[in-house]
Write an enzyme that holds these catalytic residues in place. Structure first.
Site, mmCIF file in Angstrom:
data_model
loop_
_atom_site.group_PDB
_atom_site.id
_atom_site.type_symbol
_atom_site.label_atom_id
_atom_site.label_comp_id
_atom_site.label_asym_id
_atom_site.label_seq_id
_atom_site.Cartn_x
_atom_site.Cartn_y
_atom_site.Cartn_z
ATOM 1 N N HIS A 1 0.822 -1.207 0.000
ATOM 2 C CA HIS A 1 0.000 0.000 0.000
ATOM 3 C C HIS A 1 0.857 1.257 0.000
ATOM 4 O O HIS A 1 2.068 1.202 0.212
ATOM 5 C CB HIS A 1 -0.957 -0.001 1.197
ATOM 6 C CG HIS A 1 -0.273 0.007 2.535
ATOM 7 N ND1 HIS A 1 0.256 1.149 3.099
ATOM 8 C CD2 HIS A 1 -0.035 -1.002 3.405
ATOM 9 C CE1 HIS A 1 0.794 0.848 4.268
ATOM 10 N NE2 HIS A 1 0.634 -0.454 4.472
ATOM 11 N N CYS B 1 3.025 -4.881 6.575
ATOM 12 C CA CYS B 1 2.799 -4.579 5.160
ATOM 13 C C CYS B 1 4.052 -4.027 4.490
ATOM 14 O O CYS B 1 5.014 -3.656 5.150
ATOM 15 C CB CYS B 1 1.673 -3.558 5.021
ATOM 16 S SG CYS B 1 0.085 -4.166 5.608
#
Length: 190
Positions: free
Chosen positions: A150, A166
């Protein structure tokens, strides 16, 4: 005979006289060790998709947590790109292995996981898309629950161990990768 000495030329002469010893010392100074300087930029390590996948399929991504770089190859291998990333804060938050892109979202919302809230009870229950959202402008969801590639609005995180698991990219770079990456793209986190 008149003197051409003016206030300006006198000041210039004095300045030169005082600066000369400093300039000479600077020339003899030992250069700074660049390896000792800490930066949040990655020292990318070259990757080859063939070291990780049997074929390119719809495309492949290798996220290298050591060099903090994400490598992308298109399905026909003609497009290769490398992006600086943020990576998980610690080894226990780092998941490695094979996965794939299962969903993509522009303007993702964010719901911290239970373990994130245990580490930081001040986190909100949910956050809508926007400037304060830690997922940035775009999110690429993997087949692993709660693990994403992301963007981030906090550019200081790129090149650092700063995520809860992440892989983060600059917003303009995740937007680029988002447009290139179809659902089904193979991903390996190393």
């Amino acid at each position: 005979m008149t003197s051409n000495l003016t206030r300006r030329s006198a000041l210039l002469g004095l300045t030169t006289a005082f600066a000369a010893p400093a300039l000479l010392r600077a020339q003899d100074a030992t250069p700074i060790e660049l390896s000792a300087v800490r930066r949040n930029a990655s020292s990318f390590v070259t990757q080859d998709w063939r070291d990780h996948f049997e074929s390119l399929g719809k495309g492949v991504i290798v996220a290298d947590t050591t060099s903090r770089a994400l490598h992308y190859w298109s399905a026909d291998g003609s497009d290769y790109r490398i992006y600086p990333t943020s990576v998980p804060m610690s080894e226990d938050l780092t998941k490695r292995g094979y996965t794939e892109v299962v969903r993509k979202k522009v303007g993702p919302t964010w719901t911290p996981t239970k373990s994130m809230r245990e580490r930081d009870p001040t986190l909100p229950d949910h956050m809508e898309a926007g400037e304060g959202n830690p997922l940035g402008s775009h999110a690429i969801y993997l087949s692993w629950p709660a693990y994403l590639i992301h963007g981030t609005h906090d550019t200081r995180k790129i090149g650092r161990r700063s995520s809860s698991g992440c892989i983060g990219l600059y917003n303009e770079k995740i937007e680029e990768l988002f447009a290139l990456t179809p659902i089904g793209t193979q991903v390996r986190v190393i």
